[in-house]
Design a protein around this motif. Structure first.
Motif, PDB file in Angstrom:
ATOM      1  N   UNK A   1       0.948  -1.532   0.205  1.00  0.00           N
ATOM      2  CA  UNK A   1      -0.227  -0.020  -0.354  1.00  0.00           C
ATOM      3  C   UNK A   1       0.637   0.830   0.163  1.00  0.00           C
ATOM      4  N   UNK A   2       0.620   2.687  -0.069  1.00  0.00           N
ATOM      5  CA  UNK A   2       1.158   3.304  -0.254  1.00  0.00           C
ATOM      6  C   UNK A   2       0.100   4.681  -0.001  1.00  0.00           C
TER       7      UNK A   2
ATOM      8  N   UNK B   1      -4.976   6.774  -1.352  1.00  0.00           N
ATOM      9  CA  UNK B   1      -4.468   5.675  -1.322  1.00  0.00           C
ATOM     10  C   UNK B   1      -4.408   4.469  -1.885  1.00  0.00           C
ATOM     11  N   UNK B   2      -3.151   3.686  -2.310  1.00  0.00           N
ATOM     12  CA  UNK B   2      -3.131   2.927  -3.651  1.00  0.00           C
ATOM     13  C   UNK B   2      -2.771   1.815  -3.294  1.00  0.00           C
TER      14      UNK B   2
ATOM     15  N   UNK C   1       6.555  -3.873  -8.618  1.00  0.00           N
ATOM     16  CA  UNK C   1       7.309  -4.008  -7.737  1.00  0.00           C
ATOM     17  C   UNK C   1       7.370  -4.571  -6.329  1.00  0.00           C
ATOM     18  N   UNK C   2       6.823  -3.574  -5.493  1.00  0.00           N
ATOM     19  CA  UNK C   2       6.758  -4.346  -4.406  1.00  0.00           C
ATOM     20  C   UNK C   2       6.971  -5.946  -4.123  1.00  0.00           C
ATOM     21  N   UNK C   3       5.258  -5.913  -4.404  1.00  0.00           N
ATOM     22  CA  UNK C   3       4.848  -6.704  -4.073  1.00  0.00           C
ATOM     23  C   UNK C   3       4.947  -8.068  -4.907  1.00  0.00           C
ATOM     24  N   UNK C   4       5.812  -7.969  -5.879  1.00  0.00           N
ATOM     25  CA  UNK C   4       6.849  -8.988  -6.554  1.00  0.00           C
ATOM     26  C   UNK C   4       7.906  -9.092  -5.803  1.00  0.00           C
TER      27      UNK C   4
END
Length: 117
Positions: A35-36, A91-92, A62-65
């Motif tokens: 999340x961001x 909120x993404x 990229x983070x979830x990967x």
């Protein structure tokens, strides 16, 4: 091969599907999410602002990967992106299940064959 010397097979693939053919083998690694929170401020519909927002999504992907890779998984299945906006704050969120999937058809090879034909 990619520029950093690793092959494309090293990359984690994001799949929005969550049901597979019975011949496909899926080994579940675990739930992965990122999340961001972003301040929108004066962002408009200019090209540079669109590129900024695209960059936000790329960072989350990229983070979830990387989370999936830490779990020794090659795929994120049931991948979903969502956003919530309240005033100037966004909120993404990206979520999926890290997994290793075997027996998927090679869609990249099918596309290459189609292009050659």
């Amino acid at each position: 091969r990619k520029r950093d010397g690793s092959s494309q097979d090293d990359d984690v693939r994001l799949l929005t599907v969550n049901a597979f053919d019975p011949r496909v083998r899926v080994r579940i690694g675990g739930l992965v999410t990122a999340r961001s929170v972003k301040y929108l401020g004066n962002l408009a519909s200019k090209l540079s602002d669109q590129e900024t927002r695209d960059g936000w999504w790329t960072e989350l992907r990229d983070e979830i990967k990387s989370h999936a890779k830490i779990l020794c998984c090659s795929h994120v299945v049931g991948y979903v992106e969502s956003s919530t906006i309240h005033d100037d704050v966004c909120v993404l969120s990206v979520t999926g299940t890290a997994a290793t999937v075997r027996g998927l058809p090679d869609l990249f090879q099918a596309q290459r064959l189609w292009n050659e034909w």
